[in-house]
Every structure is written in structure tokens, then in C-alpha cells.
Design an enzyme around this catalytic site. Sequence first.
Site, PDB file in Angstrom:
ATOM      1  NE  ARG A  67     -10.260  -2.243  -1.696  1.00 16.75           N
ATOM      2  CZ  ARG A  67      -9.440  -1.928  -0.704  1.00 16.75           C
ATOM      3  NH1 ARG A  67      -8.525  -1.017  -0.868  1.00 16.75           N
ATOM      4  NH2 ARG A  67      -9.557  -2.502   0.482  1.00 16.75           N
ATOM      5  CB  CYS A  99      -0.851  -0.054   1.267  1.00 16.66           C
ATOM      6  SG  CYS A  99      -1.843   1.377   1.470  1.00 16.66           S
TER       7      CYS A  99
HETATM    8  P1  IMP Z   1      -1.155  -7.016   3.631  1.00 13.95           P
HETATM    9  O1  IMP Z   1      -1.712  -8.204   4.329  1.00 13.95           O
HETATM   10  O2  IMP Z   1      -0.259  -6.217   4.498  1.00 13.95           O
HETATM   11  O3  IMP Z   1      -0.478  -7.395   2.345  1.00 13.95           O
HETATM   12  O4  IMP Z   1      -2.386  -6.050   3.279  1.00 13.95           O
HETATM   13  C1  IMP Z   1      -3.506  -6.476   2.552  1.00 13.95           C
HETATM   14  C2  IMP Z   1      -4.564  -5.395   2.576  1.00 13.95           C
HETATM   15  O5  IMP Z   1      -4.086  -4.198   1.935  1.00 13.95           O
HETATM   16  C3  IMP Z   1      -5.826  -5.722   1.797  1.00 13.95           C
HETATM   17  O6  IMP Z   1      -6.693  -6.557   2.490  1.00 13.95           O
HETATM   18  C4  IMP Z   1      -6.424  -4.349   1.522  1.00 13.95           C
HETATM   19  O7  IMP Z   1      -7.192  -3.847   2.589  1.00 13.95           O
HETATM   20  C5  IMP Z   1      -5.197  -3.469   1.413  1.00 13.95           C
HETATM   21  N1  IMP Z   1      -4.874  -3.145   0.013  1.00 13.95           N
HETATM   22  C6  IMP Z   1      -4.952  -3.930  -1.068  1.00 13.95           C
HETATM   23  N2  IMP Z   1      -4.498  -3.298  -2.166  1.00 13.95           N
HETATM   24  C7  IMP Z   1      -4.134  -2.075  -1.762  1.00 13.95           C
HETATM   25  C8  IMP Z   1      -3.593  -0.939  -2.439  1.00 13.95           C
HETATM   26  O8  IMP Z   1      -3.298  -0.945  -3.636  1.00 13.95           O
HETATM   27  N3  IMP Z   1      -3.395   0.163  -1.674  1.00 13.95           N
HETATM   28  C9  IMP Z   1      -3.704   0.200  -0.342  1.00 13.95           C
HETATM   29  N4  IMP Z   1      -4.152  -0.847   0.331  1.00 13.95           N
HETATM   30  C10 IMP Z   1      -4.383  -1.977  -0.368  1.00 13.95           C
END
Ligand code: IMP
Length: 499
Positions: free
Chosen positions: A423, A322
Site C-alpha cells: 500500500r 496519517c
Molecule cells: P480516520 O478515520 O481519520 O482514522 O482515517 C482512516 C483512513 O486513513 C483509512 O481508511 C485509510 O484511508 C487511511 N489510512 C490508514 N492508515 C494510514 C496510514 O498509515 N497513513 C495514511 N493514511 C492511512
Amino acid sequence: MATATREQFFQTMEEQGIALTYDDVRMRTRSGSSGPLPEVINIRSKFSENVELKVPLVSAAMDTVTESNMAIEMAKLGGIGVIHAALSINEQFTEVRRVKKASHSVIDEPISVRDSDTLESVKKMCAEKRFNFSTFTVIDADGKFKGVLTGKDFEYPESLTVSVGEAMTSVEEDNFSSAPVGTTLEEAYAVMQKGKINTLPLINEDGGVGGLYLWSDVKRNVRDAEAYNVDHNRQLRVAAAVSTGEDALERVEALSRYADVIVLDTADGDSYYVFKTLKAIKEKFPDLDVVVGNISDGASALELAEAGANGIKVGQGGGSICSTRPETGIGMPQVTAVYDCMNALREKYPHIPVCADGGIKDHGDIPIAIGVGAHSVMMGRVLAGTKEAPGDVLVRKDGTRYKTYRGMGSASALRDNEASRERYSANGGIFLPEGVEAYVPYEGDLKNVLGLCVLALRKGMRYVKSPDLEYHRNHTKFFRITGSGLRESHPHDVEIIKQ
Ligand code: IMP
């Protein structure tokens, strides 16, 4: 030493204007040598008001994380997967249905062949229709049930020109078992186990075929399915994401046939379009649970609960892929965000579960997320490298294997799909990506990756002597650590040979 309660701790932080994330805190251990052993700790929880979890882990609604393969395996391991919305309505519906049908115990509409068909013609039909099974119910010209044809019936005849009627096991034979429509899984199990039979056709009042039990499915569903996260029909639970676009209601209508819960999934869950869409969904489908996100403060959680949300998803900018925070300057660090939302709901809406979404780096972040108030933890990166995540395994020159993992707000995702543009409100002329594309190491079976997460949760809970998740959510105490505490927290001052 007198220790501050969790509430006092977060209140002090708030008074100082400090927000914390996983690396900033550690759970306090509790004394009590007779505390629960990890294996007896109860980690059952809820994803939404009416959708339970045997394991409080959820796979993210992302196109490099959750399609049917991931969701099937997540549910078999006790959690739930959220099928992403970057698919046409029909594609997403098909993915959701695949999960529901994956461990189906009774085949409602088994394929029947005619007793006058030849084995050859049945074989040809299987090849044309790409059937990967060879058990059929057999009917006559009037649609009456006559017997069962199985794979072994193709093995013994000298020629495949014989009729199905000759090759099948006929209803007339001694010991042939069938049962009436409505026979339960447990009843079928008893009959099939006693008679050592592989197929149990269900016959309707007119003598036609009304269903079919196969021993392989029945056995698995009765014996092995203790750990599965299943609905009242013993079918795997599954969630599906929708956005706030114009087709949202049409999408929910299609998905609601099989999805246990809808996730209204946006980057800013506290927005005009989210409330409008939530209201419309709840008006049309009052009995369908809707989890809404993402938000990161208590006031938004309260408003969403008041608007009818059956679950709240918390996390803005903490995801591994993100870039929302550097691009827009917002974003409450995750530990404080989860606590704040849980705390806001606690009095009036204690039954509305909070899902901590994104930012899990270390296994130990999971018991922390739950200890500050989450009912479940959603993960993307941790699961993106598994066999079950969509996408091919890539191999580098040195032989290491990896998969791609991308933010749903990354430039390529925004280009590729409408749901991402909705989104991230990127439907104007130019768009600002809020995510990146990345590689993650290939991790193999989800079972092992998730297994470690579960074990870490149980061990963390054991250290703080929490017998169940509810206790852990309400009684875990925290302290804040410094930079040197964090350094001490990880292996240090050694040359690591192997992780
Ligand atoms: P991770 O488990 O830290 O990889 O985070 C996953 C979460 O990041 C997802 O469930 C979303 O809520 C969020 N997310 C997914 N794609 C994006 C993005 O492009 N930008 C910001 N947040 C994201």
C-alpha cells in the site's frame, strides 16, 4: 440574502487556489418549517455501483478496525465493513465467509448424526469438534432422514447410553413438520410460526437431508432484519480489500466467492500498478464491483471511472493516524477533494459512488462530507475504540480503558505485513512510515457509536431540510468560516464539567 450555489462557491475557492477541509466550512441552513423530521429522512445510499447501503457509513480496511466482528455489526446496522488485506488469503477469505454466514437463514449442510449413535457419542463429538450448538438432523444407515435431535433430548433420558433414535423427535410422530428443499425463508417463517416449531428440516428427493431452518435465525431474519444491509440471499453484505501485489488476482478469486465488493486499496490510487490490477480484475471478474482508491482529485477519479472502477475512494493524508502529508508534502484537504472528484464524475459517471475516506473528527463532518458530494463516509478512528474492532481492551492505572489504533503505513504495520508495504510502496531496503500508532478511548458497543453518527447525519440533514441523501448530495450550500467562526463553533468560554 442571495447565496452562491455550491458550484459557484467551490469555483471561487478554486480560482483563489484554496482547498478546504471540514473545519473550514459549515452547511447553510434552509428555511421551511415543514421540513422532514430526522426519523423520516431517507439515508439509503450506495458504496459501489451495485452495492447498496441502508446507512452510508463504512468501516476502514485497517487491521485495528475491520475484521469479521466489525463487518458483521456494520452490516447489521445498515452499513458495510471492508475486511483488511493484512491477512493471508485464507485468513481473509475466512473472515469474509464468517460475515456471509453470520445471519444465515437456512443451514445448507446441517450436521447429521446416525439414529444408531448414542447420546454419549454425540456429546463426545460435540466436545471434540467444539460445536457450540446441539441441534442435529438424524439419518439412518442409508442416509434417509429420520428425525431431529435437539438440546432438550439430552435432558430427559436417565442415561446417555440411549440411542439417538430413541431420544430424538421422530419423523413418524404426529405434527412433525418438514419441508422440501427450496422452501423460502418466508414460507419457512409461516410454517414455523403457525406450528410453533423450532426446527424445520428440508428433505431432498431421495429422502435425505437438504437443509435446516432454525426458528431463532428465521425469526431474526424476517422480523429484525429490516435494518440489515443484506444481499439478494438476505445475507449480510461485506467488502474486502486487496492491494496491487502479485497475489492480487489469486486473492480476488478466493474472496469473490463471498465478498459483495472488492476495494482496491492503495495510498496512491492513480498509479500504474492500480490501473494494471484494476484492468486485470475487471477482465477476469467483470460482474464483481471494484471500488478503487485512494485519490484526491477529479482528473484521477475520471480516469479510474474510465478504467472500469465501480466506486471511487477519496482521501489522501487526512486520516487521524496519517503522516503522509508532513512526510511527502502532498494531500488535498478533504472537503475540496471530495467535491472535486464528485464534480469530475457528475456528467459522465453520475452512477459511480464516491466514498469520503478518513479525517472525520466530529459527527458534523459526516453530513458535510455527504453534502459536498460523497455517497458514503469511511471511518477508522471513530470506530477503532469499539468492542467490535480487533484487539484487546487495555486498562490504565487510573482505570480508563483504551484500545490501540494504528495507521496501515505506520512503522509497525509496515514491518508486520506485506499488504501495508504494498500500500505504501515500501518494499525497498528502507521505508518511510506514513502513519503512526496511537491509543483511542474504549467506546463499548459499535451500535451506540454508529447510532450517534447516524443521528448526527439525520439532524444535519434536517437543519438544511434535505429529505434524502441524494437531495443532500446535490443541494447543500456552504460557506467558509474563519478562525473565530471555528472557535465559536465549539463550546467556548466555559469550564466544561462533562462532555
Ligand atoms: P480516520 O478515520 O481519520 O482514522 O482515517 C482512516 C483512513 O486513513 C483509512 O481508511 C485509510 O484511508 C487511511 N489510512 C490508514 N492508515 C494510514 C496510514 O498509515 N497513513 C495514511 N493514511 C492511512
